[in-house]
Write a protein that holds these residues in place. Sequence first.
Motif, PDB file in Angstrom:
ATOM      1  N   ALA A 102       0.826  -1.208   0.000  1.00 19.62           N
ATOM      2  CA  ALA A 102       0.000   0.000   0.000  1.00 19.62           C
ATOM      3  C   ALA A 102       0.861   1.258   0.000  1.00 19.62           C
ATOM      4  N   LEU A 103       1.921   1.250   0.811  1.00 22.34           N
ATOM      5  CA  LEU A 103       2.832   2.396   0.864  1.00 22.34           C
ATOM      6  C   LEU A 103       3.529   2.591  -0.479  1.00 22.34           C
ATOM      7  N   THR A 104       3.978   1.503  -1.069  1.00 22.41           N
ATOM      8  CA  THR A 104       4.671   1.575  -2.354  1.00 22.41           C
ATOM      9  C   THR A 104       3.745   2.080  -3.456  1.00 22.41           C
ATOM     10  N   ASP A 105       2.503   1.621  -3.461  1.00 26.46           N
ATOM     11  CA  ASP A 105       1.523   2.073  -4.445  1.00 26.46           C
ATOM     12  C   ASP A 105       1.365   3.591  -4.384  1.00 26.46           C
ATOM     13  N   LEU A 106       1.268   4.118  -3.176  1.00 31.96           N
ATOM     14  CA  LEU A 106       1.113   5.567  -3.003  1.00 31.96           C
ATOM     15  C   LEU A 106       2.351   6.333  -3.466  1.00 31.96           C
ATOM     16  N   GLN A 107       3.526   5.818  -3.138  1.00 38.04           N
ATOM     17  CA  GLN A 107       4.756   6.523  -3.517  1.00 38.04           C
ATOM     18  C   GLN A 107       4.964   6.511  -5.029  1.00 38.04           C
ATOM     19  N   ILE A 108       4.746   5.362  -5.641  1.00 38.49           N
ATOM     20  CA  ILE A 108       4.931   5.256  -7.088  1.00 38.49           C
ATOM     21  C   ILE A 108       3.928   6.146  -7.822  1.00 38.49           C
ATOM     22  N   HIS A 109       2.666   6.052  -7.425  1.00 40.67           N
ATOM     23  CA  HIS A 109       1.643   6.801  -8.153  1.00 40.67           C
ATOM     24  C   HIS A 109       1.777   8.310  -7.959  1.00 40.67           C
ATOM     25  N   GLN A 110       2.285   8.735  -6.795  1.00 36.82           N
ATOM     26  CA  GLN A 110       2.483  10.176  -6.655  1.00 36.82           C
ATOM     27  C   GLN A 110       3.538  10.664  -7.646  1.00 36.82           C
ATOM     28  N   GLN A 111       4.565   9.840  -7.896  1.00 40.57           N
ATOM     29  CA  GLN A 111       5.560  10.220  -8.896  1.00 40.57           C
ATOM     30  C   GLN A 111       5.013  10.058 -10.318  1.00 40.57           C
ATOM     31  N   ASP A 112       4.071   9.126 -10.505  1.00 39.69           N
ATOM     32  CA  ASP A 112       3.381   9.018 -11.799  1.00 39.69           C
ATOM     33  C   ASP A 112       2.680  10.319 -12.147  1.00 39.69           C
ATOM     34  N   ILE A 113       2.238  11.029 -11.119  1.00 38.66           N
ATOM     35  CA  ILE A 113       1.568  12.311 -11.304  1.00 38.66           C
ATOM     36  C   ILE A 113       2.585  13.437 -11.445  1.00 38.66           C
ATOM     37  N   ARG A 114       3.547  13.490 -10.542  1.00 41.23           N
ATOM     38  CA  ARG A 114       4.464  14.628 -10.477  1.00 41.23           C
ATOM     39  C   ARG A 114       5.400  14.709 -11.679  1.00 41.23           C
ATOM     40  N   ARG A 115       5.947  13.594 -12.080  1.00 40.89           N
ATOM     41  CA  ARG A 115       6.988  13.634 -13.124  1.00 40.89           C
ATOM     42  C   ARG A 115       6.495  14.212 -14.452  1.00 40.89           C
ATOM     43  N   PRO A 116       5.402  13.727 -15.011  1.00 40.04           N
ATOM     44  CA  PRO A 116       4.976  14.302 -16.295  1.00 40.04           C
ATOM     45  C   PRO A 116       4.516  15.756 -16.183  1.00 40.04           C
ATOM     46  N   LEU A 117       4.128  16.172 -14.968  1.00 40.86           N
ATOM     47  CA  LEU A 117       3.708  17.568 -14.785  1.00 40.86           C
ATOM     48  C   LEU A 117       4.874  18.480 -14.417  1.00 40.86           C
ATOM     49  N   GLY A 118       6.060  17.895 -14.230  1.00 44.37           N
ATOM     50  CA  GLY A 118       7.231  18.694 -13.878  1.00 44.37           C
ATOM     51  C   GLY A 118       7.168  19.267 -12.478  1.00 44.37           C
TER      52      GLY A 118
END
Length: 203
Positions: A102-118
């Motif tokens: 659950a923790l890993t899912d949250l960390q990965i997906h937050q970067q899924d959002i942040r990276r393409p948006l810069g």
Amino acid sequence: MIADERRGLADLTDTLTPEQLRAPSLCSAWTVKEVVGHLVAVVAAGNGAALKTLVRSGFNVHKANARLAATTAARPARELAAILRAHAENPFRPPIVGYPGALTDLQIHQQDIRRPLGLAGQLRPEPLRISLDFLVGGRAVGFTPRRRPAGLRFESTDLDWAWGDGPVVRGPAEAVMLALAGRRAALPDLDGPGVAMLDRRLP
């Protein structure tokens, strides 16, 4: 740690414009808002809704997950953020992957959002370490196929963490985590003789 990540994602969601919410994320074909919808659905959809969606999807977990994310993402962004805050302390433990998943899912997906948006976002060292251990520990069902890290050595350059034997894949812990989770966008942040082999194993 999970509660902190949920609150952090809620805060991030509140700052996003409609254009940013519609932007593609790093996660397959999902938009940024659909990624948020997925993380909300994990704790707020309820077992009944999840089971109904699974049946409608022919018991295909990935299809059911995508449908549930899209349905949840139809809600206003501020509502999604409010649900995340309300469920921040939800003790739901996913089967097989448990709290580390659950923790890993949250960390990965937050970067899924942040990276393409810069959008910069610093992940904390201890949760990152837990996620790295989880991704190479053999229980990361749905995150990392066993063959992906096999025969490689992964080394973090900003965290005292390393794992495996073989050609080295080296870089910031966040990039190592994302690459282990199949995010090709993290490869430019990595170096070492094992990167080419890892590249061939990514979808």
